[in-house]
Every structure is written in C-alpha cells, then in structure tokens.
Design a protein around this motif. Structure first.
Motif, PDB file in Angstrom:
ATOM      1  N   GLY A   1     -15.281 -11.501 -16.628  1.00 12.01           N
ATOM      2  CA  GLY A   1     -14.566 -10.273 -16.306  1.00 12.01           C
ATOM      3  C   GLY A   1     -13.124 -10.266 -16.762  1.00 12.01           C
ATOM      4  O   GLY A   1     -12.375  -9.330 -16.475  1.00 12.01           O
TER       5      GLY A   1
ATOM      6  N   THR B   1     -15.005 -10.127 -23.822  1.00  6.69           N
ATOM      7  CA  THR B   1     -15.973  -9.358 -24.610  1.00  6.69           C
ATOM      8  C   THR B   1     -15.387  -8.015 -25.033  1.00  6.69           C
ATOM      9  O   THR B   1     -15.591  -7.561 -26.166  1.00  6.69           O
ATOM     10  N   THR B   2     -14.651  -7.389 -24.135  1.00  8.14           N
ATOM     11  CA  THR B   2     -14.030  -6.103 -24.469  1.00  8.14           C
ATOM     12  C   THR B   2     -13.086  -6.259 -25.665  1.00  8.14           C
ATOM     13  O   THR B   2     -13.077  -5.418 -26.568  1.00  8.14           O
TER      14      THR B   2
HETATM   15  N1  ADP Z   1     -18.168  -0.051 -20.587  1.00  3.14           N
HETATM   16  C1  ADP Z   1     -17.468  -0.439 -19.507  1.00  3.14           C
HETATM   17  N2  ADP Z   1     -17.190   0.447 -18.533  1.00  3.14           N
HETATM   18  C2  ADP Z   1     -16.480   0.076 -17.432  1.00  3.14           C
HETATM   19  N3  ADP Z   1     -16.001  -1.152 -17.230  1.00  3.14           N
HETATM   20  C3  ADP Z   1     -16.256  -2.095 -18.155  1.00  3.14           C
HETATM   21  C4  ADP Z   1     -17.009  -1.791 -19.344  1.00  3.14           C
HETATM   22  N4  ADP Z   1     -17.080  -2.914 -20.093  1.00  3.14           N
HETATM   23  C5  ADP Z   1     -16.432  -3.872 -19.401  1.00  3.14           C
HETATM   24  N5  ADP Z   1     -15.926  -3.384 -18.252  1.00  3.14           N
HETATM   25  C6  ADP Z   1     -15.143  -4.142 -17.260  1.00  3.14           C
HETATM   26  O1  ADP Z   1     -14.050  -4.723 -17.922  1.00  3.14           O
HETATM   27  C7  ADP Z   1     -13.804  -6.016 -17.416  1.00  3.14           C
HETATM   28  C8  ADP Z   1     -13.816  -7.016 -18.542  1.00  3.14           C
HETATM   29  O2  ADP Z   1     -15.129  -7.169 -19.002  1.00  3.14           O
HETATM   30  P1  ADP Z   1     -15.520  -8.141 -20.191  1.00  3.14           P
HETATM   31  O3  ADP Z   1     -14.637  -7.858 -21.348  1.00  3.14           O
HETATM   32  O4  ADP Z   1     -16.973  -8.013 -20.409  1.00  3.14           O
HETATM   33  O5  ADP Z   1     -15.183  -9.566 -19.564  1.00  3.14           O
HETATM   34  P2  ADP Z   1     -15.553 -11.012 -20.086  1.00  3.14           P
HETATM   35  O6  ADP Z   1     -16.224 -10.886 -21.383  1.00  3.14           O
HETATM   36  O7  ADP Z   1     -14.235 -11.721 -20.173  1.00  3.14           O
HETATM   37  O8  ADP Z   1     -16.416 -11.628 -19.038  1.00  3.14           O
HETATM   38  C9  ADP Z   1     -14.858  -6.294 -16.357  1.00  3.14           C
HETATM   39  O9  ADP Z   1     -14.286  -6.039 -15.087  1.00  3.14           O
HETATM   40  C10 ADP Z   1     -15.934  -5.307 -16.684  1.00  3.14           C
HETATM   41  O10 ADP Z   1     -16.628  -4.921 -15.522  1.00  3.14           O
END
Ligand code: ADP
Ligand code: MG
Lengths: 248, 264
Positions: B39, B43-44
């Motif tokens: 979180g 990934t984002t």
């Molecule tokens: N499409 C989306 N809509 C809403 N929230 C999102 C979405 N994608 C990711 N998030 C939120 O953004 C945060 C970062 O997610 P992410 O980048 O997947 O984290 P990581 O890859 O570091 O585990 C998390 O709290 C996740 O729930």
C-alpha cells in the motif's frame, strides 16, 4: 496486421484447446434441435407449416453462433482478472488493433461452432435446399458471429467481473434468441413481439440464414444482410470505444 | 545519463493520495529498488512510469520520452513483469513469447533466435512446448522475465518479482537479474518489501511509505545516514514501524477468484 493476426490466432488456439467448452457449447443446440424438432414437428406439419426441422435448423445454428460469440467477448473479463490483458494493453500497438483481432478471433470461433451445429442438423435429417447457396449461408453465419462477438466485447470491456453474466444471459441473450424467429415464424405474431423482433439483430441473421439454407425468408436476404452488417459495424464501433476506456 | 527522471509526481484516487510528490532519477545501467510495505504506492508509481496510469501532477521522462505524450516510444523502451501473473495459461511457453515478440514488432528471424536465447537464459528451454498452466509459480515468473526482456528493452520493471515464491526460488530469480545487468546492459527498476533483497541486489534504494519517499541512496549510504546497521532498522527508525512481511499468495489467489465472480 500482424497484431490483429496474433490476437486472432490466440482466440483460435484457446478454442481448439478447450474441448470441454467446445462440446459443452454444442449440448444446448443439440437438445433444442432434438426436443423441439421431434416434439413440435408433428404439430407444425399438422398446422400446415411443412417440415419443422427445415424451419428450425437455421435457428439452432444461429443459437450456437450467438452464445459462443458473446462468450468469447466476455472472456475479456477473464483476461483482465487473470492478468493477460495487461500484457496486451502495455504493448506498443493500438488498442483498436487488439480489439479487432480479438473480436474477429471470437467471430471465427463462433463461425466454426455454427458449422459444427450445421453438421448436427444434417445428421438429424435437415437438407439444405441448394448447395450453391451454402457460401451465402456462411456469410450470414459469419456476420452474425461478428455482431455477437462485438456485443460480447462491449460487455467484457464495460463489466469488471462476472456478476452480471447471468443477468445478461437470462434477460438479454435468451430473449434475443427466443424473439428472433429462430423457433417459430414471425408472421402472424402479436404486434408487440413483431416490434421487438424488428430491432433484434438475430432476427436478420436467422432470416438471412434461413433464406440461404431453405429458400424461405420473412424479409429478403438483401435486406437482412444490409441491416445485420450495419448493426455489426455499430456494435464494433461501440466496442472499440469501450475497449479504449479500459483501465487496468 | 538518467534513463528515468521523475519530478514532483503525484497520484490521487478520489482525494486519496497514493503517490505523494516523489522525485528521483535512475542512471542508465543501474539496479534501482523501491522498498516499502504493502500500500506504499509502489505499483501505482510503476503504472505511471509504464503508461498505464495518468499522473495527477508532476513529470516523468523515460528514455527521453513522456509516458503520457509519447506512449508508443515509451512502451517500446521498457519490459515489465507485473506484480500479478500476466501469462496466457492456455498457451505454451514458446507461444507466450511468440505473442509478445509479434506485439513488439520483433522480426521473425530475430524472434526465433531471441526466444531461444531467453528460454535458455531462464532455464526453461526444455519446457518450451508445455502449457503454462502446468508451470510452478517460480517457472511462471522466470518466463515473465524472459518475456519482459525479449524485445531488448532499455529498462526492465519488476513489480515484486519474488512475491509468493519460496526463498530458494527467490535467490534463483535474483541471480538472473544480477546476471542480466552484466549481459544485457539494461537498467532494472524493481519494487519489493523484502529489505534484504533491496540491500543485496540494488545499487540504489528508495524507501517509500504512504506515497512518500523517506530517503534514498546506496544501501550502505542509507545505513550511515540513519545510523542503523540494516535497512530493516533504517526503515524502523524512519517510520517508527516494521516492514510487514505479508506475502499471502494463497490469500491473493482467493481474492482474485472472488473478483472474477463478484463478491457475494
Ligand atoms: N485504482 C485505485 N483506486 C483507488 N485506490 C487505489 C487504486 N490503486 C491503488 N490504490 C491505493 O493506493 C495505495 C497504493 O497502492 P499500490 O501502489 O498498489 O501499493 P503497493 O504497490 O506499494 O503495495 C493503496 O492504498 C491502494 O489501496
Ligand atoms: Mg504493489
């Protein structure tokens, strides 16, 4: 072109490799063919309709095409959930090419499925009126397949999970099938049903196919072809827009 | 030369800030690690770098191009191994690579040779004609690495490449990636929440939490800066909490099938 080809090829390979699905998808048409064909045949003949199998066979072929084609499009949901969609969407190619390749692949699969159902109808005694018209029948099968694969692409692009799938099947695909004139003649039906049939793409697919296979059609094959093709182009352009909007 | 340049990058989802004003650069040829808990926004960030998500604000340059303005150029220049599996299970290993090669416009002769080379590289040559659905998790991951490299990308993105794999397979994967950096002259950007991996493999590490980069530098530098002995302690001292070692591959799998059929 190579992008469209490889996506098309993938659909075909998946189809050929999933025998249970292929066979499963033939069960329903076979059941309808046997139960309705033999069940209603005598009544239909007594009412002066002639040979019911001749009437029914094109409708059942269309049924096989319809369900297979829609399903290939809805498979986008699987690709999305199981990750493969990302691999295609991050590649340096346009989404339109991906969508076209996929949809044509699905339409080809549905066409093959339709031809298998056609062989089944031959096995239970259906005889096409003229061998020369078989290529025309093939055209109608293919355009019908394109329409419904495109419709499946729309659903697959728009929906995020399979939750709505039973809803689509029971409240859209089944009515489209039953009200298309696949199972009974449209002439003499209540105006309400006629009106629905007149906007049902399958009506024109079945009518054209029946024209080509038996020489009997409610509209004319030319009209069927033009309307069905226009509907297919429309659904493809909607599918293209929805596919372009997919977020992963 | 910097192959990746990120400045003031922000991503908001309906008011929730997933990536909160981060800046970093990755010099060509380096192995760069994004280390952070689930979180954190790893990934984002990768999705924005790889054209899959629009940033809310900030700028990105990848191999000299902007991922939003010049999608095709950027897409040609990277390979990616996603966090979740992205192979076609119904195709063979070879067919998955062939599909990729065609999508990336690799010519037919080159494709043949390169697919062979890559399958040898990840030691899957003798399984090339097997359907991917019969592969183990580690084999799938190796195949995805081979696929990500097939079109000679400048940058390889690996999003938690060892998540859900056993320690032995994890070592195996890292030995490929270290090798790569020597043979293919490629820049590697990976994310992980295993700090020992980041410390062992990366030239540079950025620690990310709640969408913010807390600190970045060479692993030894980070330990010096925070006055700690390991990256684990560094993270603890920066955020006041532990990096969670959550790798619930079976739980992930369950969640996935739930998503397919919809939650009940
Ligand atoms: N499409 C989306 N809509 C809403 N929230 C999102 C979405 N994608 C990711 N998030 C939120 O953004 C945060 C970062 O997610 P992410 O980048 O997947 O984290 P990581 O890859 O570091 O585990 C998390 O709290 C996740 O729930
Ligand atoms: Mg992640």
């Amino acid at each position: 072109m190579s992008t469209i080809y490889i996506l098309w090829l993938r659909q075909l390979k998946r189809y050929v490799r999933s025998k249970p699905r292929m066979v499963g998808a033939l069960g329903q048409p076979l059941l309808f063919l046997v139960a309705l064909g033999f069940g209603f045949g005598p009544i239909y003949a007594k009412a002066g309709g002639g040979n019911y199998i001749d009437f029914l066979a094109p409708g059942i072929i269309a049924m096989g095409v319809l369900f297979t084609a829609v399903f290939t499009g809805i498979e986008i949901i699987w690709d999305r959930q199981f990750g493969f969609l990302k691999e295609t969407l991050v590649a340096p190619v346009s989404r339109m090419q991906i969508m076209i390749g996929r949809t044509l692949g699905g339409a080809t699969v549905a066409t093959i499925q339709g031809l298998i159902v056609f062989l089944m109808t031959l096995a239970i005694g259906f005889r096409p009126a003229s061998v020369l018209m078989l290529p025309v029948a093939l055209v109608f099968i293919f355009v019908t397949a394109v329409f419904f694969a495109g419709l499946g692409t729309c659903f697959g692009s728009y929906l995020e999970d399979m939750q709505a799938f039973p809803l689509i099947m029971n409240f859209l695909m089944m009515p489209l099938f039953f009200l298309s004139g696949s199972l009974f003649p449209l002439a003499g039906l209540p105006a309400g049903i006629q009106a629905v049939a007149a906007v049902d793409p399958l009506t024109f697919g079945v009518d054209g196919l029946r024209g080509a296979l038996t020489g009997m059609s409610h509209f004319s094959m030319g009209i069927d072809f033009v309307i069905l093709s226009l509907m297919a182009l429309t659904v493809l352009s909607i599918g293209r827009a929805l596919f372009a909007r997919i977020q992963i | 030369m910097n192959i990746i340049e990120v400045k003031d990058l922000v991503k908001k989802f309906d008011g929730f800030t997933a990536v909160d004003d981060i800046s970093f650069t990755v010099p060509e040829g380096q192995i760069f690690a994004f280390l952070g808990p689930n979180g954190a926004g790893k990934t984002t960030t990768i999705k924005m770098l790889t054209t899959l998500l629009h940033p809310s604000s900030g700028t990105i340059t990848l191999n000299g191009a902007d991922p939003m303005k010049d999608q095709e150029a950027v897409r040609r220049s990277f390979g990616i191994v996603f966090q979740d599996q992205s192979l076609d299970d119904e195709l063979t290993a070879w067919e998955n690579l062939e599909f990729h090669g065609v999508l990336y416009h690799v010519s037919k002769e080159l494709r043949r040779k390169r697919i062979g080379d890559m399958l040898h590289f990840v030691e899957l040559w003798d399984r090339k004609d097997d359907l991917v659905k019969h592969f183990s998790g580690g084999m799938k991951r190796r195949l995805e690495i081979a696929r990500g490299l097939l079109h000679h990308p400048k940058v390889l993105f690996l999003d938690e490449p060892t998540l859900g794999l056993d320690p032995q397979t994890r070592n195996h994967i890292w030995s490929y990636i270290k090798n790569l950096n020597g043979t293919e002259k490629i820049t590697v950007f990976f994310t992980t929440h295993y700090m020992e991996e980041a410390g062992r493999v990366a030239d540079q590490v950025a620690i990310i939490d709640h969408g913010k980069i807390m600190i970045q530098g060479a692993p030894d530098e980070l330990k010096t800066k925070t006055g700690t002995k390991s990256l684990e302690d560094a993270f603890l001292s920066l955020t006041g909490r532990d990096l969670r070692e959550e790798n619930a591959s079976s739980k992930d799998q369950m969640r996935k099938s739930q998503r397919v059929w919809g939650r009940r």
